[in-house]
Scaffold this active site. Structure first.
Site, mmCIF file in Angstrom:
data_model
loop_
_atom_site.group_PDB
_atom_site.id
_atom_site.type_symbol
_atom_site.label_atom_id
_atom_site.label_comp_id
_atom_site.label_asym_id
_atom_site.label_seq_id
_atom_site.Cartn_x
_atom_site.Cartn_y
_atom_site.Cartn_z
ATOM 1 N N ALA A 149 2.469 19.038 -16.753
ATOM 2 C CA ALA A 149 1.711 20.063 -17.063
ATOM 3 C C ALA A 149 0.990 19.973 -18.414
ATOM 4 C CB ALA A 149 2.702 21.230 -16.834
ATOM 5 N N GLY A 150 -0.135 19.611 -18.329
ATOM 6 C CA GLY A 150 -0.823 19.655 -19.759
ATOM 7 C C GLY A 150 -1.812 20.636 -19.661
ATOM 8 N N SER A 151 -2.912 20.269 -19.322
ATOM 9 C CA SER A 151 -4.108 21.146 -19.331
ATOM 10 C C SER A 151 -3.935 22.145 -18.279
ATOM 11 C CB SER A 151 -5.386 20.794 -18.969
ATOM 12 O OG SER A 151 -5.762 19.483 -19.898
ATOM 13 N N ASP A 268 -7.492 30.295 -27.655
ATOM 14 C CA ASP A 268 -8.692 30.986 -28.035
ATOM 15 C C ASP A 268 -9.034 30.929 -29.552
ATOM 16 O OD1 ASP A 268 -9.230 31.392 -25.392
ATOM 17 O OD2 ASP A 268 -8.679 33.499 -25.349
ATOM 18 N N ARG A 271 -8.791 26.536 -30.633
ATOM 19 C CA ARG A 271 -9.755 25.776 -30.130
ATOM 20 C C ARG A 271 -11.158 25.463 -31.162
ATOM 21 N NH1 ARG A 271 -8.635 27.234 -23.985
ATOM 22 N NH2 ARG A 271 -7.411 25.199 -23.313
ATOM 23 N N GLU A 388 -5.497 20.439 -26.740
ATOM 24 C CA GLU A 388 -5.756 21.746 -26.660
ATOM 25 C C GLU A 388 -6.530 21.930 -25.560
ATOM 26 O OE1 GLU A 388 -5.523 24.552 -29.227
ATOM 27 O OE2 GLU A 388 -4.073 23.114 -30.106
ATOM 28 N N GLN A 392 -12.698 18.577 -19.204
ATOM 29 C CA GLN A 392 -12.719 18.944 -17.798
ATOM 30 C C GLN A 392 -12.351 20.397 -17.772
ATOM 31 O OE1 GLN A 392 -11.483 16.124 -18.753
ATOM 32 N NE2 GLN A 392 -12.433 14.434 -17.771
#
Length: 410
Positions: A149-151, A268, A271, A388, A392
């Site tokens: 579980a990354g992105s 938010d 990034r 972060e 994609q």
């Protein structure tokens, strides 16, 4: 209307941080990369100077209401009152220009700061953030990424089982910046995987807690001076008072997704900072290569003309990514929803910086691979298209926001 003219305060911050990057970071850049570490004495020195990785702008979600502040305030008044996110990206570009790996090694709460400021209780903010003083370098960390579980943040599998007086954490985190040296780590876990996002909780796990270990530092292609750790939790007991925001915040029905929202609100804010660092890396490679072309290429030849044209295109791409980053930071300062804009600038800047560093190496030829700054930047910059949230994932976030505007969901 967004103003792109820096205020005197913003110019002062930019100039001060650039001075630090040029005089303190650049001289040890290649040495730190070769040794895979930043000298301890240097960290003590900069900590006493008050230079820290505190993620400026991390208070963007704490002191203003969700409607963007007082309704009686004009846009201009709110812009003047709140500019921490803009100061953040201005500073981040300069430290990215200096050395991105060393920048992540600067003492301070790091990515762990924003969730504590955004969702922590008053007692938690005092307890965990007051330790960062000039007396001794200390670090905080942010533990979200897992092997599976990354992105896909919703897919975390580190579990938190409620027991008397707290929770038992079990699981693994990877690619955690400053994870081994950190005094505490903000760790995301789930009370039940089947609950999805609603089961997410955020905990502050302190160094030395039984069951919490960090046995390995990753060996990386780039960002070698930055510590990237693997974390393990084996029946790690975390007391109730370390549950970020407290139990009551999770009991309220309207906050059912608050663990997930804490993670997303952090992105938010951060990034645009990551995007700004990517802009700084690209600018460093561009400036270094521009000097090389002026010095080494034969003047008035075709190769010189073509190189100048490529460099001009690079400058355009750098400026465009910077403006997107400034927009996302400006919206954050005004407490405007900026998830889409934060994703856009992160995706654009990461890809842009990677392409520019590759283009600069092409212009320098084999010489560029022989101990030059651009070769190091090329290795460093790859991760800015990954961490972060990969490009994609940023595209998916943007697509979701655009589809929501027309009443569709993906």
């Amino acid at each position: 209307m967004i103003s792109f003219e820096l205020t005197p305060q913003q110019k002062q911050v930019r100039d001060l941080v650039h001075w630090f990057a040029e005089s303190e970071m650049r001289p040890i850049s290649l040495q730190a990369d070769a040794e895979h570490r930043v000298p301890d004495e240097w960290l003590v020195k900069v900590n006493r100077m008050g230079i820290s990785l505190s993620t400026p702008g991390s208070q963007a979600h704490t002191h203003e209401s969700k409607n963007g502040g007082s309704k009686t305030e004009t846009l201009e008044q709110r812009e003047q009152k709140k500019q921490s996110n803009r100061l953040s990206v201005i500073a981040a570009e300069e430290v990215g220009w200096g050395d991105p790996a060393i920048a992540l090694t600067l003492p301070g709460p790091g990515l762990g700061g924003p969730p504590i400021l955004a969702s922590g209780t008053a007692e938690q903010k005092q307890r965990f953030l007051s330790i960062f003083t000039p007396d001794e370098p200390r670090w905080g960390a942010y533990g979200l990424t897992e092997p599976g579980a990354g992105s896909d943040v919703a897919g975390i599998r580190t579990t938190a089982r409620k027991v008397d007086g707290g929770y038992l954490l079990n699981g693994q985190k990877i690619f955690i910046t400053n994870g081994q040296r950190a005094s505490w780590v903000v760790v995301f876990a789930t009370i039940h995987p089947e609950m999805g996002r609603a089961g997410h909780r955020a905990f502050v796990v302190e160094k030395g807690t039984p069951g919490f270990s960090s046995p390995r530092i990753a060996q990386k292609m780039g960002m070698r001076a930055s510590e990237t750790a693997e974390l393990f939790f084996e029946d790690c007991f975390v007391p109730d008072e370390n549950l970020l925001g407290g139990e009551e915040a999770y009991q309220a029905r309207q906050n059912g997704l608050s663990g997930f929202r804490v993670a997303m609100a952090t992105f938010d804010t951060t990034r645009p900072v990551v995007a700004a660092m990517a802009v700084g890396i690209a600018r460093a490679a561009y400036e270094y290569t521009l000097d090389f072309v002026r010095r080494e290429y034969p003047k008035n030849g075709k190769s010189y003309t073509m190189a100048c044209a490529q460099l001009a295109n690079m400058r355009q791409e750098i400026d465009a990514a910077r403006l997107l980053t400034w927009e996302a930071a400006w919206m954050g300062d005004l407490s405007m929803p900026n998830a889409k804009e934060a994703a856009v600038c992160k995706a654009v800047a990461g890809k842009m910086a990677l392409e520019i560093c590759a283009g600069c190496l092409n212009l320098m030829g084999p010489i560029g691979l022989d101990g030059h700054l651009v070769e190091k930047l090329y290795r460093d910059v790859k991760v800015y298209d990954i961490f972060e949230g990969t490009s994609q994932i940023q595209h998916l976030i943007v697509a979701r926001r655009l589809y929501e505007q027309v009443g569709l969901r993906i």
